[in-house]
Design a protein around this motif. Structure first.
Motif, PDB file in Angstrom:
ATOM      1  N   ALA A  87     -24.855  -5.359 -11.516  1.00 60.25           N
ATOM      2  CA  ALA A  87     -24.631  -4.365 -10.472  1.00 60.25           C
ATOM      3  C   ALA A  87     -23.122  -4.176 -10.306  1.00 60.25           C
ATOM      4  N   GLU A  88     -22.716  -2.907 -10.199  1.00 59.91           N
ATOM      5  CA  GLU A  88     -21.300  -2.584 -10.027  1.00 59.91           C
ATOM      6  C   GLU A  88     -21.059  -2.125  -8.592  1.00 59.91           C
ATOM      7  N   TYR A  89     -19.964  -2.615  -7.990  1.00 55.83           N
ATOM      8  CA  TYR A  89     -19.686  -2.335  -6.590  1.00 55.83           C
ATOM      9  C   TYR A  89     -18.254  -1.827  -6.401  1.00 55.83           C
ATOM     10  N   LEU A  90     -18.080  -1.023  -5.357  1.00 55.52           N
ATOM     11  CA  LEU A  90     -16.768  -0.706  -4.818  1.00 55.52           C
ATOM     12  C   LEU A  90     -16.690  -1.365  -3.450  1.00 55.52           C
ATOM     13  N   VAL A  91     -15.646  -2.162  -3.244  1.00 59.25           N
ATOM     14  CA  VAL A  91     -15.527  -2.962  -2.025  1.00 59.25           C
ATOM     15  C   VAL A  91     -14.198  -2.663  -1.349  1.00 59.25           C
TER      16      VAL A  91
ATOM     17  N   THR B 205      -6.608  -6.871   4.154  1.00 58.15           N
ATOM     18  CA  THR B 205      -5.851  -8.009   3.653  1.00 58.15           C
ATOM     19  C   THR B 205      -4.384  -7.869   4.051  1.00 58.15           C
ATOM     20  N   SER B 206      -3.728  -9.015   4.196  1.00 59.07           N
ATOM     21  CA  SER B 206      -2.293  -9.020   4.472  1.00 59.07           C
ATOM     22  C   SER B 206      -1.488  -9.211   3.187  1.00 59.07           C
ATOM     23  N   MET B 207      -2.174  -9.353   2.059  1.00 60.53           N
ATOM     24  CA  MET B 207      -1.481  -9.568   0.794  1.00 60.53           C
ATOM     25  C   MET B 207      -0.822  -8.275   0.305  1.00 60.53           C
ATOM     26  N   SER B 208       0.235  -8.439  -0.463  1.00 57.61           N
ATOM     27  CA  SER B 208       0.878  -7.296  -1.112  1.00 57.61           C
ATOM     28  C   SER B 208       0.066  -6.902  -2.338  1.00 57.61           C
ATOM     29  N   LEU B 209       0.394  -5.760  -2.913  1.00 59.02           N
ATOM     30  CA  LEU B 209      -0.308  -5.313  -4.111  1.00 59.02           C
ATOM     31  C   LEU B 209      -0.123  -6.311  -5.250  1.00 59.02           C
ATOM     32  N   ALA B 210       1.094  -6.820  -5.399  1.00 53.09           N
ATOM     33  CA  ALA B 210       1.354  -7.800  -6.452  1.00 53.09           C
ATOM     34  C   ALA B 210       0.528  -9.066  -6.236  1.00 53.09           C
ATOM     35  N   GLU B 211       0.407  -9.505  -4.983  1.00 55.91           N
ATOM     36  CA  GLU B 211      -0.387 -10.700  -4.686  1.00 55.91           C
ATOM     37  C   GLU B 211      -1.871 -10.461  -4.946  1.00 55.91           C
ATOM     38  N   CYS B 212      -2.343  -9.257  -4.664  1.00 54.51           N
ATOM     39  CA  CYS B 212      -3.746  -8.917  -4.940  1.00 54.51           C
ATOM     40  C   CYS B 212      -4.025  -8.980  -6.442  1.00 54.51           C
TER      41      CYS B 212
ATOM     42  N   GLU C 194     -16.630  -8.261 -14.501  1.00 56.51           N
ATOM     43  CA  GLU C 194     -15.400  -7.479 -14.375  1.00 56.51           C
ATOM     44  C   GLU C 194     -14.942  -7.499 -12.922  1.00 56.51           C
ATOM     45  N   LEU C 195     -13.627  -7.503 -12.738  1.00 58.12           N
ATOM     46  CA  LEU C 195     -13.035  -7.471 -11.401  1.00 58.12           C
ATOM     47  C   LEU C 195     -11.659  -6.844 -11.509  1.00 58.12           C
ATOM     48  N   GLU C 196     -11.417  -5.789 -10.740  1.00 54.98           N
ATOM     49  CA  GLU C 196     -10.104  -5.153 -10.801  1.00 54.98           C
ATOM     50  C   GLU C 196      -9.710  -4.565  -9.454  1.00 54.98           C
ATOM     51  N   VAL C 197      -8.399  -4.499  -9.255  1.00 51.58           N
ATOM     52  CA  VAL C 197      -7.843  -3.849  -8.067  1.00 51.58           C
ATOM     53  C   VAL C 197      -7.842  -2.339  -8.302  1.00 51.58           C
ATOM     54  N   VAL C 198      -8.417  -1.597  -7.367  1.00 49.06           N
ATOM     55  CA  VAL C 198      -8.414  -0.136  -7.451  1.00 49.06           C
ATOM     56  C   VAL C 198      -7.209   0.429  -6.710  1.00 49.06           C
ATOM     57  N   SER C 199      -6.992  -0.045  -5.480  1.00 48.47           N
ATOM     58  CA  SER C 199      -5.868   0.447  -4.688  1.00 48.47           C
ATOM     59  C   SER C 199      -5.625  -0.475  -3.507  1.00 48.47           C
ATOM     60  N   LEU C 200      -4.437  -0.333  -2.907  1.00 56.42           N
ATOM     61  CA  LEU C 200      -4.111  -1.004  -1.651  1.00 56.42           C
ATOM     62  C   LEU C 200      -3.384   0.018  -0.794  1.00 56.42           C
ATOM     63  N   LEU C 201      -4.016   0.406   0.320  1.00 53.33           N
ATOM     64  CA  LEU C 201      -3.462   1.445   1.170  1.00 53.33           C
ATOM     65  C   LEU C 201      -3.588   1.035   2.634  1.00 53.33           C
ATOM     66  N   ASP C 202      -2.444   0.949   3.312  1.00 51.25           N
ATOM     67  CA  ASP C 202      -2.427   0.588   4.743  1.00 51.25           C
ATOM     68  C   ASP C 202      -3.196  -0.694   5.024  1.00 51.25           C
ATOM     69  N   GLY C 203      -3.033  -1.676   4.158  1.00 54.08           N
ATOM     70  CA  GLY C 203      -3.660  -2.971   4.369  1.00 54.08           C
ATOM     71  C   GLY C 203      -5.121  -3.058   3.984  1.00 54.08           C
ATOM     72  N   VAL C 204      -5.653  -1.997   3.418  1.00 56.89           N
ATOM     73  CA  VAL C 204      -7.057  -1.994   2.972  1.00 56.89           C
ATOM     74  C   VAL C 204      -7.088  -2.053   1.448  1.00 56.89           C
TER      75      VAL C 204
END
Length: 214
Positions: free
Chosen positions: A113-117, A121-128, A162-172
């Motif tokens: 099953a593939e999900y968008l979540v 988070t308080s992490m930066s994009l680099a930390e994510c 599979e696991l990947e970062v899609v985006s980080l916007l305004d802490g989401v």
């Protein structure tokens, strides 16, 4: 008798409806629409219909599957148009097709099953990105789940294809996950976000695809 395979979506309005309630909803809709379902044999006959994989409460989906048997043949296009007119807001048939009755059940065919979540988070994009890369680099990641007085342990990394970062916007943070979903186990997105070091429960989880065995 005819076997139809239906792909449908469940939106925000129905994300807190249980699996059994969804089955009852479909049965009522078929009854109101005049679609005659075939019934099982035996002392307690029941409509022959089955969902591929129960959607956890609180999730939305654009990729739910259901098989149903009708007592008479009906064209998929006519079926979709008829049923969609009777469905409540938040659920809609996207596609349907005729399936040979002797084919394997949906439950036996589901593999992933593939999900968008989305999660705060308080992490930066680099930390994510680092958290995701570190997790995927592991050979295993043992996870414990307690239910009442029992503790179940399993390998969360093995469940994650599979696991990947899609985006980080305004802490989401938005993540895409492809997780195991079969008779041996099913990965849960909220457990994976915790494994990444994010304590917040996801703001939203949407199932965007079910992978069936070809």
């Amino acid at each position: 008798m005819q076997r139809l395979r239906v792909r449908y979506q469940r939106g925000e309005n129905l994300k807190f409806i249980s699996h059994l309630d969804i089955i009852r909803l479909w049965q009522r809709v078929f009854y109101r629409a005049g679609v005659e379902l075939a019934y099982s044999e035996g002392f307690n006959p029941h409509p022959r219909m089955a969902l591929a994989s129960p959607l956890p409460v609180g999730y939305t989906s654009r990729a739910e599957f259901m098989d149903l048997y009708t007592s008479a043949a009906v064209s998929p296009h006519y079926f979709e148009d008829l049923i969609n007119r009777h469905l409540p807001e938040g659920v809609k048939i996207l596609q349907s097709c005729v399936v040979p009755p002797e084919h394997d059940s949906l439950q036996a065919l589901v593999r992933q099953a593939e999900y968008l979540v989305s999660v705060n988070t308080s992490m930066s994009l680099a930390e994510c990105h680092k958290a995701v890369d570190d997790f995927m680099a592991k050979d295993s990641f043992l996870w414990q789940l307690q239910r009442q007085d029992k503790v179940k342990e399993y390998d969360l990394r093995a469940q994650t294809a599979e696991l990947e970062v899609v985006s980080l916007l305004d802490g989401v943070l938005s993540l895409r996950m492809l997780l195991q979903c079969d008779s041996k186990g099913a990965g849960r997105p909220e457990q994976l976000t915790k494994a990444l070091g994010i304590s917040e429960f996801p703001l939203s989880v949407e199932r965007i695809r079910l992978v069936l065995e070809a």
